[in-house]
Write an enzyme that holds these catalytic residues in place. Structure first.
Site, PDB file in Angstrom:
ATOM      1  N   PHE A  43       0.858  -1.181   0.000  1.00  0.00           N
ATOM      2  CA  PHE A  43       0.000   0.000   0.000  1.00  0.00           C
ATOM      3  C   PHE A  43       0.894   1.230   0.000  1.00  0.00           C
ATOM      4  O   PHE A  43       1.717   1.399   0.893  1.00  0.00           O
ATOM      5  CB  PHE A  43      -0.929   0.026   1.223  1.00  0.00           C
ATOM      6  CG  PHE A  43      -1.853   1.210   1.194  1.00  0.00           C
ATOM      7  CD1 PHE A  43      -2.924   1.246   0.317  1.00  0.00           C
ATOM      8  CD2 PHE A  43      -1.641   2.312   2.010  1.00  0.00           C
ATOM      9  CE1 PHE A  43      -3.769   2.349   0.256  1.00  0.00           C
ATOM     10  CE2 PHE A  43      -2.490   3.419   1.959  1.00  0.00           C
ATOM     11  CZ  PHE A  43      -3.548   3.427   1.083  1.00  0.00           C
ATOM     12  N   ASP A  60       9.370   2.768   1.200  1.00  0.00           N
ATOM     13  CA  ASP A  60       8.187   3.461   1.710  1.00  0.00           C
ATOM     14  C   ASP A  60       8.140   3.185   3.210  1.00  0.00           C
ATOM     15  O   ASP A  60       7.759   2.101   3.636  1.00  0.00           O
ATOM     16  CB  ASP A  60       6.925   2.947   1.001  1.00  0.00           C
ATOM     17  CG  ASP A  60       5.669   3.655   1.500  1.00  0.00           C
ATOM     18  OD1 ASP A  60       5.725   4.284   2.565  1.00  0.00           O
ATOM     19  OD2 ASP A  60       4.620   3.545   0.820  1.00  0.00           O
ATOM     20  N   LYS A 110       3.033  10.323   8.157  1.00  0.00           N
ATOM     21  CA  LYS A 110       2.398   9.887   9.405  1.00  0.00           C
ATOM     22  C   LYS A 110       3.101  10.450  10.654  1.00  0.00           C
ATOM     23  O   LYS A 110       2.917  11.603  10.993  1.00  0.00           O
ATOM     24  CB  LYS A 110       2.298   8.367   9.437  1.00  0.00           C
ATOM     25  CG  LYS A 110       1.307   7.828   8.359  1.00  0.00           C
ATOM     26  CD  LYS A 110       1.027   6.363   8.572  1.00  0.00           C
ATOM     27  CE  LYS A 110       0.137   5.761   7.500  1.00  0.00           C
ATOM     28  NZ  LYS A 110      -1.276   5.856   7.762  1.00  0.00           N
TER      29      LYS A 110
HETATM   30  N1  PLP Z   1       2.519   4.343   2.237  1.00  0.00           N
HETATM   31  C1  PLP Z   1       2.214   3.575   3.290  1.00  0.00           C
HETATM   32  C2  PLP Z   1       3.103   2.438   3.656  1.00  0.00           C
HETATM   33  C3  PLP Z   1       1.047   3.826   4.043  1.00  0.00           C
HETATM   34  O1  PLP Z   1       0.736   3.044   5.072  1.00  0.00           O
HETATM   35  C4  PLP Z   1       0.235   4.921   3.658  1.00  0.00           C
HETATM   36  C5  PLP Z   1      -1.010   5.211   4.391  1.00  0.00           C
HETATM   37  O2  PLP Z   1      -1.537   4.417   5.135  1.00  0.00           O
HETATM   38  C6  PLP Z   1       0.603   5.687   2.557  1.00  0.00           C
HETATM   39  C7  PLP Z   1       1.755   5.378   1.873  1.00  0.00           C
HETATM   40  C8  PLP Z   1      -0.235   6.839   2.109  1.00  0.00           C
HETATM   41  O3  PLP Z   1      -0.164   7.879   3.022  1.00  0.00           O
HETATM   42  P1  PLP Z   1      -1.276   9.041   2.984  1.00  0.00           P
HETATM   43  O4  PLP Z   1      -2.560   8.416   3.364  1.00  0.00           O
HETATM   44  O5  PLP Z   1      -0.767  10.038   4.000  1.00  0.00           O
HETATM   45  O6  PLP Z   1      -1.278   9.592   1.605  1.00  0.00           O
END
Ligand code: PLP
Length: 396
Positions: free
Chosen positions: A130, A215, A244
């Site tokens: 994700f 990520d 986050k």
């Molecule tokens: N990457 C990871 C691993 C995530 O867990 C998330 C959100 O849960 C995102 C990217 C996307 O972040 P955002 O919701 O702040 O765009």
């Protein structure tokens, strides 16, 4: 008209928080919840941390926003701190995780473009990943629930099985720009990359001139007990998406890069109106000052070990429901037995026992407490989990 004023893209539950106090949330009717979801790994200092609140209030009264067309003493200061503490030489600030991933994807393509290999556009990503909800980031996942109805997505993505180094190797060709991978998968089910896998990806990148994009939006920023999770693998990325926890609840993200990987990101290639504005930088610096030190990280590891041990002790008492514990530091998950369903148990914990958690893939209940939890919060969580498991079993 039947549509709600808030676009109905979330199946919102009955919890309607109006106040936060440390590790607890208080709902509209005064009901209290132990918040072991933390806004999905965001509120690392809990709710209403005085230093973060003061930093935001003071900065709001001084200077909230200016354009990135002007010099940014606040941005320079915070970026320097991140650079000093990580593999990175340079930082682009964003407002969210998806934007941080987007920046990394763009930087990777530009890198090959300015190096005379414009055909190297393909990003290899992994099953159950994700990375966000923009068109670019959903192109990097194989999950139909995120992709369906949004095609055509971006070309230049290939998804191969997570933790399968041979598959990753086999996917590399003359058009490959690099890999995009979560060091510990969050939404996918709290699954860490194996050391062989992550080190193997690093090696492929080094041998073939590709870029490793991590990520760490969910697993970074102290969540796993080190500042960033990849430190535990003894490797460093070329680019990394962060968000986050970095803002502690203020919308903030960052794309961190080595000088080499950022070669293509020259003036005019990327931008954001709000990214890195003085208010966001004040929030980011306030969080950084509290968390980016050995003492704070040692406590995350200590609390992570305690919580994990307590969860593991729970398993045999409720082995019709609980299968196993997974995750790292304070990024933990309980995998449920196939006879139960994580979403249903999360709802039961929330509605009947006042414990907030989050469901993840692979039938996992995610436990993502604020990183400032104390023993008493762990005891409260275990008590609630145990009571919930008992009456869930009874109801089943
Ligand atoms: N990457 C990871 C691993 C995530 O867990 C998330 C959100 O849960 C995102 C990217 C996307 O972040 P955002 O919701 O702040 O765009």
């Amino acid at each position: 008209m039947t549509i709600t004023p808030l676009m109905p893209v979330y199946p919102r539950c009955g919890v309607r928080p109006v106040r936060g106090e440390g590790c607890h949330l208080i709902g509209e009717r005064g009901e209290r919840y132990l918040d072991f979801a933390s806004g999905i790994a965001v509120n690392i200092l809990g709710h209403g941390h005085p230093a973060l609140v003061k930093a935001i209030a003071d900065q709001a009264a001084t200077l909230m926003h200016v354009s990135n067309l002007y010099g940014s003493p606040q941005g320079e200061a915070f970026a320097q701190k991140l650079v000093d503490k990580t593999f990175a030489d340079t930082v682009f600030f964003t407002n969210s995780g998806a934007e941080a991933v987007e920046c990394a994807l763009k930087a990777a393509r530009r890198y090959h473009y300015v190096n005379g290999a414009p055909e190297r556009v393909k990003i290899i990503s992994f099953t159950n990943a994700f990375h966000g909800r923009t068109l670019g980031t959903i192109s990097a996942t194989n999950q139909p629930k995120m992709r369906d109805g949004f095609e055509p997505l971006l070309s230049g993505f290939e998804v191969v099985p997570f933790n399968d180094l041979e598959a990753a190797k086999a996917a590399v060709d003359d058009t490959t720009a690099g890999f995009l991978v979560e060091t510990v998968q969050g939404e996918g089910g709290m699954t860490p990359a194996t050391p062989e896998f992550l080190k193997g990806l690093r090696q492929i990148c080094d041998e073939q001139g590709l870029l490793l994009i991590l990520d760490e939006v969910q697993c970074g920023y102290c969540r796993t007990g080190t500042f960033f999770a990849h430190e535990q693998y003894g490797i460093a990325p070329d680019l990394m998406a962060v968000a986050k926890g970095i803002g502690g609840g203020f919308p903030l993200g960052a794309c961190l890069a080595t000088e080499e990987a950022a070669r293509g990101m020259v003036a005019g290639t990327h931008g954001s109106t709000y990214g890195g504005n003085p208010l966001a930088m004040a929030a980011g610096e306030a969080v950084f000052e509290i968390v980016a030190n050995d003492e704070f990280l040692a406590n995350v590891r200590k609390m992570g070990d305690r919580l994990r041990q307590s969860l593991e002790q729970l398993i045999p008492n409720h082995d019709h429901l609980f299968d196993s514990v997974r995750g790292v530091g304070l990024m933990l998950g309980i995998k449920l037995k196939d006879t139960a369903e994580a979403r249903g148990f999360v709802a039961h914990l929330r509605d009947n026992h006042g414990l907030l958690t989050v469901a993840a893939g692979e039938n996992v209940v995610r436990i993502l407490p604020p990183l400032v939890i104390e023993e008493s919060h762990i005891a409260e969580c275990i008590e609630k989990l145990s009571a919930a498991a008992r009456d869930y079993e009874a109801a089943a």
